[in-house]
Design an enzyme around this catalytic site. Structure first.
Site, PDB file in Angstrom:
ATOM      1  N   GLU A   1     -33.589   1.219  10.273  1.00  0.00           N
ATOM      2  CA  GLU A   1     -32.507   0.688  11.340  1.00  0.00           C
ATOM      3  C   GLU A   1     -32.562   1.347  12.454  1.00  0.00           C
ATOM      4  OE1 GLU A   1     -28.904   0.226   9.608  1.00  0.00           O
ATOM      5  OE2 GLU A   1     -28.745   2.379   8.673  1.00  0.00           O
TER       6      GLU A   1
ATOM      7  N   ASP B   1     -23.543   6.280  16.793  1.00  0.00           N
ATOM      8  CA  ASP B   1     -24.688   5.394  17.051  1.00  0.00           C
ATOM      9  C   ASP B   1     -25.079   5.876  18.783  1.00  0.00           C
ATOM     10  OD1 ASP B   1     -24.542   4.359  14.513  1.00  0.00           O
ATOM     11  OD2 ASP B   1     -23.161   2.864  15.330  1.00  0.00           O
TER      12      ASP B   1
END
Length: 555
Positions: free
Chosen positions: A211, A37
């Site tokens: 997302e 991430d």
């Protein structure tokens, strides 16, 4: 004329030499191992990235680079138990998908503590920290918050993944992207939220998990770009844009701008699951995308977690085109970036080896489970001294456990252990660890009054362990070695530092994979000491931790 020609040749050779001196090969992954991430910000000539750590502590490493190739960890965002801890949480809970931003001398990191604090923001004036205690953002309901600063208006906005409209999903994975205006001085939302995306770029196709949203400005366009498809093999990156910060946002006809899901599954040395990207201008003036992806060794099996990759990005009519959108992500890209190496940095890309010593404390990259217990260990010229604690790595507490990431499919960790067990429950040694029920533990202990080395394997999704093998050892020098070669694990010991005895080889390496364990993390090598539920005043000393990684594709 001859003199003029000579100087022309000399000038040409000098120019070529300078040009060649500026060439830098970016090698993927630029951060090997469990660095998922990624979010990155450029401040002047410096680049800073931040990454998810889930239930590991300290949380959210801050990495620094000046060339997008050489990265050095300079801090951790969550480095004090007073900020938060993750006690009682499984390893794939904790902190999800941070984002880093910078504005007017202040660094902002937003993140989601998935089980306790929800979304929050911390700030610092130094990118290395210390960062403030978390300020909760209760109105921001969802995950993956990211702050965008609009310099033209001196306003800020926080954009995030949220629930389906009216919290009534039309299908599994139906989510939205929503946004608030954000008071960056008082760290709170302003006004009402607005939905920017419903479902994904085309809700008629039932897209899932829109997302990791980010907003940026390109000429007169606000570019909204997000991950779509989930963080596994169907992962992708999509882009939308609008002339107004509040939308409406129109999807790019060429979406997705990045994915690997359409490529043949049997291609050699695949890179898969690419997405969760952030776009950044490089030192050479060209643009790049930083994103996560994985390197499976078979199908969707990988033990190293989601890693940080880079690829060139080109703007076409103010749309971002990541080179090789649906073509193969390369392991190497040639650039005109001038390489800038950082003093004291551990190697992060390619194949490498190093030895961690503990005379100057723990390296910033080393991690504990859920929090840090400062009285459970100490460092000195003798090594890392772990106090035996009753807690075990099968539970959801804070055992005596200090880890580093596994960064290669083919990797070896080794340590020298000084430990005299006093009971059969006292064990100390080296562990290769994926989560609470997926690990191997190579331990020194005692049985019937005699010291021995024991190899344990955890039982899939249970707290139990099974004993694989034992070997008798003396009370002198003991070196423990664990090697992971994709789906095979090997375990050996030496009492003289030269001759190694095998406890077991060709053990199931898939047991340590993300696919088998579930969740979002990668494996680590750790030094570990436990008294298995009993009180103990005993200690174990680890003189060093050696690591070596050697993946053929990274040569």
């Amino acid at each position: 004329m001859k003199i003029k020609a000579f100087f022309l040749v000399l000038t040409y050779l000098f120019t070529v030499g300078v040009s060649n001196a500026q060439k830098t090969t970016l090698q993927n992954p630029v951060l090997t191992g469990f660095y998922p991430d990624p979010s990155v910000v450029k401040v002047g000539a410096d680049y800073y990235s931040v990454h998810s750590t889930f239930s590991y502590f300290p949380g959210l490493p801050i990495m620094h680079s000046r060339d997008l190739k050489n990265w050095k960890q300079i801090g951790n965002v969550i480095n004090r138990p007073s900020q938060m801890d993750f006690m009682g949480e499984r390893m794939s809970r904790g902190l999800f998908a941070p984002a880093i931003a910078y504005y007017k001398g202040i660094y902002y990191v937003t993140c989601t503590d998935i089980d306790h604090d929800g979304n929050f923001v911390v700030t610092a004036t130094n990118p290395a920290g210390p960062y403030s205690n978390p300020v909760k953002l209760p109105q921001v309901r969802g995950i993956d918050p990211s702050i965008y600063f609009d310099e033209a208006t001196d306003k800020a906005y926080i954009v995030y993944n949220s629930e389906a409209p009216d919290n009534k999903p039309l299908y599994a994975g139906h989510r939205t992207v929503q946004m608030y205006e954000f008071d960056y001085k008082n760290l709170k939302t302003i006004g009402e939220k607005k939905q920017l995306i419903n479902g994904g770029v085309d809700i008629t196709k039932k897209p899932v998990w829109i997302e990791g949203p980010h907003v940026m400005k390109r000429n007169d366009w606000y570019i909204l770009y997000c991950a779509e498809g989930g963080t596994s093999v169907n992962h992708s990156q999509v882009a939308l844009r609008s002339k107004d910060i509040w939308g409406p946002y129109i999807p790019f006809e060429g979406n997705p701008v990045l994915t690997q899901r359409e490529l043949p599954a049997d291609r050699p040395n695949p890179i898969t699951s690419a997405g969760h990207a952030q776009f950044i201008e490089g030192p050479d003036g060209n643009w790049y995308s930083i994103f996560l992806a994985v390197r499976p060794y078979e199908g969707d099996y990988y033990n190293t977690g989601r890693e940080m990759f880079i690829a060139p990005l080109t703007w076409v009519n103010d749309w971002p085109i990541i080179e090789h959108g649906e073509k193969t992500i390369e392991y190497k890209y040639e650039t005109n970036i001038k390489e800038v190496k950082q003093k004291g940095a551990l190697p992060q890309s390619g194949n490498f080896s190093y030895t961690m010593k503990f005379d100057k404390g723990l390296d910033l990259s080393m991690m504990h489970l859920r929090t840090v217990d400062s009285i459970s260990f100490k460092t000195s010229k003798k090594g890392l001294i772990l106090k035996l604690k009753p807690e075990t790595i099968s539970e959801l507490g804070n055992p005596s456990f200090v880890a580093k990431r596994q960064q290669h499919t083919n990797s070896t960790a080794e340590t020298e252990l000084i430990f005299s067990p006093k009971s059969e429950k006292e064990k100390a040694g080296l562990v290769i660890y994926q989560d609470e029920s997926h690990y191997y533990f190579l331990a020194k202990s005692i049985k019937d009054g005699k010291t021995q080395v024991e190899l344990y394997k955890s039982v899939h999704r249970k707290k139990d362990v099974e004993l694989i093998n034992t070997l008798p050892v003396g009370n002198g020098k003991l070196i423990l070695r664990i090697t992971n070669n994709a789906d095979k694990c090997h375990f050996a010991i030496s009492e003289n530092g030269k001759d190694f005895k095998t406890l077991a080889e060709n053990q199931d390496g898939k047991h340590l994979s993300t696919k088998v364990s579930g969740g979002f993390i990668g494996s680590v090598f750790a030094m570990y000491a436990t008294s298995n539920g009993e009180k103990s005043d005993n200690n174990a000393t680890f003189k060093y931790l050696k690591y070596k990684g050697n993946d053929p594709i990274l040569k």
